[in-house]
Design a protein around this motif. Structure first.
Motif, mmCIF file in Angstrom:
data_model
loop_
_atom_site.group_PDB
_atom_site.id
_atom_site.type_symbol
_atom_site.label_atom_id
_atom_site.label_comp_id
_atom_site.label_asym_id
_atom_site.label_seq_id
_atom_site.Cartn_x
_atom_site.Cartn_y
_atom_site.Cartn_z
ATOM 1 N N GLU A 348 44.257 33.761 70.876
ATOM 2 C CA GLU A 348 44.291 33.445 72.314
ATOM 3 C C GLU A 348 43.154 32.533 72.743
ATOM 4 O OE1 GLU A 348 44.704 36.823 74.894
ATOM 5 O OE2 GLU A 348 46.104 37.837 73.547
ATOM 6 N N LYS A 349 42.285 32.179 71.790
ATOM 7 C CA LYS A 349 41.132 31.304 72.071
ATOM 8 C C LYS A 349 40.353 31.783 73.303
ATOM 9 C CE LYS A 349 42.918 27.098 69.874
ATOM 10 N NZ LYS A 349 43.933 27.760 69.085
ATOM 11 N N VAL A 350 39.988 33.062 73.257
ATOM 12 C CA VAL A 350 39.317 33.674 74.400
ATOM 13 C C VAL A 350 37.878 33.174 74.546
ATOM 14 C CG1 VAL A 350 38.541 35.904 75.324
ATOM 15 C CG2 VAL A 350 40.819 35.697 74.354
ATOM 16 N N GLY A 351 37.296 32.710 73.461
ATOM 17 C CA GLY A 351 35.926 32.210 73.501
ATOM 18 C C GLY A 351 35.438 32.014 72.082
ATOM 19 N N GLU A 352 34.143 31.695 71.934
ATOM 20 C CA GLU A 352 33.590 31.585 70.583
ATOM 21 C C GLU A 352 33.366 32.994 70.040
ATOM 22 O OE1 GLU A 352 29.767 29.825 68.113
ATOM 23 O OE2 GLU A 352 29.870 29.486 70.288
ATOM 24 N N LEU A 353 33.863 33.279 68.840
ATOM 25 C CA LEU A 353 33.767 34.632 68.292
ATOM 26 C C LEU A 353 32.740 34.675 67.153
ATOM 27 C CD1 LEU A 353 37.580 35.541 68.044
ATOM 28 C CD2 LEU A 353 36.032 35.922 69.972
ATOM 29 N N LEU A 354 31.771 35.569 67.267
ATOM 30 C CA LEU A 354 30.778 35.761 66.206
ATOM 31 C C LEU A 354 31.070 37.122 65.565
ATOM 32 C CD1 LEU A 354 27.639 34.720 68.305
ATOM 33 C CD2 LEU A 354 29.099 33.232 66.910
ATOM 34 N N VAL A 355 31.661 37.096 64.380
ATOM 35 C CA VAL A 355 32.100 38.334 63.747
ATOM 36 C C VAL A 355 30.976 38.912 62.886
ATOM 37 C CG1 VAL A 355 33.836 39.385 62.249
ATOM 38 C CG2 VAL A 355 34.449 37.434 63.686
ATOM 39 N N VAL A 356 30.695 40.197 63.066
ATOM 40 C CA VAL A 356 29.656 40.872 62.288
ATOM 41 C C VAL A 356 30.290 42.045 61.548
ATOM 42 C CG1 VAL A 356 27.424 42.062 62.371
ATOM 43 C CG2 VAL A 356 27.944 40.290 64.069
ATOM 44 N N GLU A 357 30.168 42.073 60.222
ATOM 45 C CA GLU A 357 30.628 43.232 59.454
ATOM 46 C C GLU A 357 29.741 43.345 58.209
ATOM 47 O OE1 GLU A 357 31.205 46.157 58.227
ATOM 48 O OE2 GLU A 357 32.946 46.212 59.556
ATOM 49 N N PRO A 358 28.677 44.147 58.309
ATOM 50 C CA PRO A 358 27.698 44.216 57.219
ATOM 51 C C PRO A 358 28.262 44.774 55.905
ATOM 52 C CG PRO A 358 27.194 45.807 58.967
ATOM 53 C CD PRO A 358 28.296 44.947 59.477
ATOM 54 N N HIS A 359 29.441 45.399 55.957
ATOM 55 C CA HIS A 359 29.962 46.040 54.745
ATOM 56 C C HIS A 359 30.804 45.128 53.865
ATOM 57 C CE1 HIS A 359 28.603 50.075 55.867
ATOM 58 N NE2 HIS A 359 28.732 49.606 57.087
ATOM 59 N N ILE A 360 31.066 43.888 54.316
ATOM 60 C CA ILE A 360 31.879 43.000 53.484
ATOM 61 C C ILE A 360 31.173 41.671 53.250
ATOM 62 C CG2 ILE A 360 34.102 44.010 54.180
ATOM 63 C CD1 ILE A 360 34.466 41.604 56.070
ATOM 64 N N GLY A 361 31.546 40.993 52.171
ATOM 65 C CA GLY A 361 30.910 39.726 51.799
ATOM 66 C C GLY A 361 31.642 38.525 52.351
ATOM 67 N N ARG A 362 32.958 38.695 52.588
ATOM 68 C CA ARG A 362 33.682 37.568 53.208
ATOM 69 C C ARG A 362 34.853 38.078 54.031
ATOM 70 N NH1 ARG A 362 37.360 35.561 48.184
ATOM 71 N NH2 ARG A 362 37.010 37.532 47.298
ATOM 72 N N LEU A 363 35.235 37.244 54.978
ATOM 73 C CA LEU A 363 36.273 37.650 55.925
ATOM 74 C C LEU A 363 37.650 37.658 55.264
ATOM 75 C CD1 LEU A 363 35.374 35.717 59.211
ATOM 76 C CD2 LEU A 363 35.190 38.177 58.800
ATOM 77 N N PRO A 364 38.554 38.544 55.721
ATOM 78 C CA PRO A 364 39.927 38.492 55.212
ATOM 79 C C PRO A 364 40.562 37.174 55.645
ATOM 80 C CG PRO A 364 39.768 39.994 57.086
ATOM 81 C CD PRO A 364 38.368 39.585 56.746
ATOM 82 N N PRO A 365 41.527 36.663 54.850
ATOM 83 C CA PRO A 365 42.135 35.355 55.132
ATOM 84 C C PRO A 365 42.674 35.226 56.553
ATOM 85 C CG PRO A 365 42.993 36.300 53.077
ATOM 86 C CD PRO A 365 42.059 37.303 53.659
ATOM 87 N N GLU A 366 43.251 36.314 57.092
ATOM 88 C CA GLU A 366 43.838 36.185 58.436
ATOM 89 C C GLU A 366 42.792 35.819 59.491
ATOM 90 O OE1 GLU A 366 45.145 40.015 60.225
ATOM 91 O OE2 GLU A 366 44.479 40.917 58.348
ATOM 92 N N LEU A 367 41.508 36.093 59.205
ATOM 93 C CA LEU A 367 40.448 35.691 60.144
ATOM 94 C C LEU A 367 39.780 34.399 59.682
ATOM 95 C CD1 LEU A 367 38.758 39.121 60.992
ATOM 96 C CD2 LEU A 367 40.703 38.000 62.093
ATOM 97 N N ALA A 368 39.508 34.300 58.370
ATOM 98 C CA ALA A 368 38.849 33.095 57.844
ATOM 99 C C ALA A 368 39.723 31.867 58.139
ATOM 100 C CB ALA A 368 38.604 33.233 56.353
ATOM 101 N N ASP A 369 41.043 32.009 57.993
ATOM 102 C CA ASP A 369 41.956 30.887 58.219
ATOM 103 C C ASP A 369 41.974 30.432 59.673
ATOM 104 O OD1 ASP A 369 42.484 31.159 55.595
ATOM 105 O OD2 ASP A 369 44.535 31.940 55.825
#
Ligand code: SAJ
Length: 416
Positions: A348-369
């Motif tokens: 929905e392009k609600v704004g700039e999103l800064l994702v924080v998840e200390p337990h993982i090394g990289r984002l799942p494709p559905e978010l990274a893409d």
């Protein structure tokens, strides 16, 4: 016949691997069978292929001691514990449980089966699955007899002993939880009890396989219904401008009231899934169970709407999205409402999103893409003008309150 010198655990996932390791730690020779080469290689190198407290050290120990070995091909054993996935195909209403992995496991182990063996299904399963598994075994091994044919006199014993461990506390709960042991005959249950007694310290209650199947589904449906109640109260409180956490704290003062916590939705591969196994086979009767699923599945949408509304008041919304896992202090993103919320905010392009998840090394494709990246907690807090707490990870709790000043905060967990 009653000794279990060697067991095979079929399916080395979240349940199978810890179970295999705990049996190995208790002196049983364990062969772990899995269809994924990477999983087999990783375990044979002494490492678990997913995060779970204390599992690393345990797997290293038992593999090095030669007590646990992983393989791609089925081998003979005294007992077989099947812990393969039983996913739901499709979403929501109309979704159907898929027991094909259980059927495949039965077909794979049939050739190595011998008289005196015990076969246990641990996977959460729709009622009737254990009987279906036994039917496949009987069809493929007409030279052996099974409980549905010969009852107490069968050559092979078959039971359903559903796992009920909580991710994040698996090793402790595998040993200490009470267990439901559902035999296809009395003797089946007794033999399964003998096996589990090697590792289980909790109470073990014997029953039949069908009741054990429904007991497991009932536990998770019960929790889902109770979380749905809390989530429904959170929507009612939003309408009435009442703090739901204060409200629940007050109601829970009553000695017979114990309301659970509302949140961004219900995730994980159990509670969000298992109730549908009951609905699928009992669509007329399971109205409350269905309603709970619908309420909990709708919760991420309410969070997205709230963020949209707040962001609309900001000229340049920069949103810190804290946490992606389905619950606190785990690295598991399956069915996570947090992932769904962040994905929808990005769409929905609600704004700039800064994702924080200390337990993982990289984002799942559905978010990274969608062009998102992982950010550091402090950096995200610093830059954001809207802070969205999605998971109550321990590491988010010691937040410097001064950093939240002058920012919109949406705390979906009531943690701050
Ligand atoms: N949640 C809430 N509010 C609460 C409690 C939980 O919103 O008050 C959410 C969590 O954030 C999470 C989801 O519910 O998204 C499920 O989390 P959970 O910790 O309740 O359960 P799971 O899915 O990790 O594990 C459950 C457990 N079942 C029960 O507690 C009845 C576990 O014992 C089972 O072994 C496991 O399902 C399974 O494998 O079936």
């Amino acid at each position: 016949m009653d000794s279990f010198a060697r067991i095979a655990v079929v399916g080395l996932g979240y349940i199978g691997l810890p179970t295999a390791a705990v049996f190995a730690e208790n002196g049983v020779e364990v062969v772990g069978v899995d269809v994924t080469p990477r999983v087999v290689e990783t375990i044979n190198a002494g490492r678990p292929h997913f995060g779970e407290p204390n599992l690393d050290a345990l797997v290293r120990r038992v593999v090095q001691a030669g007590k646990l070995r992983a393989t791609l091909t089925m081998e003979p054993a005294d007992a077989f514990i099947i812990a393969v996935p039983t996913p739901l195909r499709g979403h929501g209403e109309g979704a159907a449980p898929d027991i094909s992995y259980v059927e495949d496991a039965a077909r794979a182990l049939a050739p190595v089966l011998a008289a005196g063996n015990l076969v246990i299904l641990e996977s959460t399963s729709p009622v009737g699955t254990t009987e279906r598994m036994a039917a496949i075994l009987a069809e493929l091994r007409p030279d052996l007899s099974f409980p549905q044919q010969r009852g107490e006199l069968a050559d092979v014993q078959v039971a359903h002993c559903p796992e009920r461990v909580l991710p994040g506390r698996i090793l402790e709960e595998v040993v200490n939880n009470a267990r439901v042991i559902g035999g296809m005959s009395r003797k089946c249950a007794q033999r399964a009890l003998t096996l589990y007694r090697i590792v289980v310290k909790g109470e073990c209650r014997l029953t039949n396989a069908r009741t054990a199947e429904l007991a497991k589904l009932t536990e998770n449906a019960y929790r889902d219904v109770n979380i749905a109640f809390a989530n429904e109260m959170s929507l009612i409180c939003d309408n009435l401008r009442i703090n739901v956490w204060d409200l629940i704290g007050l109601a829970n003062l009553h000695p017979r009231v114990n309301i659970l916590s509302p949140g961004p939705g219900v995730g994980g591969h159990c509670i969000a899934v298992d109730p549908w196994f009951i609905v699928a086979t009992n669509p007329e009767e399971a109205t409350l169970i269905r309603a709970a699923r619908i309420i909990n599945d709708a919760k991420p949408g309410h969070v997205v709407a709230k963020v949209r509304e707040r962001a609309a008041a900001l000229k340049q919304p920069v949103i810190a999205c804290l946490g992606l896992s389905y619950k606190k202090d785990v690295d598991d993103l399956r069915e996570s409402p947090a992932v769904e919320i962040v994905r929808r905010l990005a769409e929905e392009k609600v704004g700039e999103l800064l994702v924080v998840e200390p337990h993982i090394g990289r984002l799942p494709p559905e978010l990274a893409d969608r062009g998102l990246a992982l950010h550091d907690f402090d950096e995200a807090l610093e830059r954001a003008n809207l802070v969205l707490l999605l998971v109550d990870h321990m590491s988010f709790m010691q937040v410097d309150r001064a950093m939240l000043k002058d920012k919109f905060v949406i705390d979906t967990r009531g943690a701050w």
